[in-house]
Design a protein around this motif. Structure first.
Motif, PDB file in Angstrom:
ATOM      1  N   GLN A 252       0.836  -1.203   0.000  1.00 36.76           N
ATOM      2  CA  GLN A 252       0.000   0.000   0.000  1.00 36.76           C
ATOM      3  C   GLN A 252       0.875   1.259   0.000  1.00 36.76           C
ATOM      4  O   GLN A 252       0.593   2.214  -0.719  1.00 36.76           O
ATOM      5  CB  GLN A 252      -0.928   0.002   1.204  1.00 36.76           C
TER       6      GLN A 252
ATOM      7  N   ALA B 157       2.404   1.808  -3.501  1.00 40.07           N
ATOM      8  CA  ALA B 157       1.381   2.281  -4.444  1.00 40.07           C
ATOM      9  C   ALA B 157       1.021   3.740  -4.157  1.00 40.07           C
ATOM     10  O   ALA B 157       0.894   4.560  -5.082  1.00 40.07           O
ATOM     11  CB  ALA B 157       0.140   1.409  -4.361  1.00 40.07           C
ATOM     12  N   GLN B 158       0.891   4.074  -2.883  1.00 41.69           N
ATOM     13  CA  GLN B 158       0.563   5.442  -2.503  1.00 41.69           C
ATOM     14  C   GLN B 158       1.691   6.397  -2.892  1.00 41.69           C
ATOM     15  O   GLN B 158       1.449   7.481  -3.436  1.00 41.69           O
ATOM     16  CB  GLN B 158       0.310   5.501  -0.992  1.00 41.69           C
TER      17      GLN B 158
ATOM     18  N   GLU C  38       4.011   5.993  -5.273  1.00 37.10           N
ATOM     19  CA  GLU C  38       4.142   6.122  -6.726  1.00 37.10           C
ATOM     20  C   GLU C  38       3.008   6.961  -7.321  1.00 37.10           C
ATOM     21  O   GLU C  38       3.242   7.776  -8.215  1.00 37.10           O
ATOM     22  CB  GLU C  38       4.186   4.739  -7.369  1.00 37.10           C
ATOM     23  N   THR C  39       1.799   6.776  -6.837  1.00 35.61           N
ATOM     24  CA  THR C  39       0.664   7.558  -7.333  1.00 35.61           C
ATOM     25  C   THR C  39       0.844   9.035  -6.994  1.00 35.61           C
ATOM     26  O   THR C  39       0.639   9.907  -7.845  1.00 35.61           O
ATOM     27  CB  THR C  39      -0.655   7.035  -6.735  1.00 35.61           C
TER      28      THR C  39
END
Length: 99
Positions: free
Chosen positions: A40, A43-44, A46-47
């Protein structure tokens, strides 16, 4: 007028139970579960990093609105929080390019 026999709706999935996982699946899930916060966080990070790049381009073009500036600050905060999570786990290698 003829009457029709209506077919009842199937029971709601909200009330139906699920089959238990096989022991091998339970064991595999137990091994993976500690990784979920790291996945998580990556992903957080990179976004948010993509969002920062997009908003920074607006700032360079002098087209950054107040709302965009708030979004930029929020994205940077998300990146910092995700980086801290990964640093605490000793896994900064997941977001940093190897030298």
């Amino acid at each position: 007028m003829a009457t029709q026999k209506l077919i009842p709706a199937p029971p709601s999935a909200d009330h139906a139970g699920t089959a238990p996982l096989p022991p091998a699946a339970v064991e595999a899930l137990a091994k993976l579960e500690p990784s979920f916060p790291l996945i998580q966080a990556v992903a957080q990070y990179e976004t948010a990093a993509v969002h920062v790049v997009q908003l920074a381009a607006l700032a360079e073009a002098d087209k950054l609105s107040d709302l965009d500036a708030d979004s930029l600050a929020h994205a940077e905060d998300l990146m910092a929080a995700a980086r801290k999570t990964l640093a605490d786990a000793g896994r900064l290698d997941l977001i940093e390019v190897a030298a």
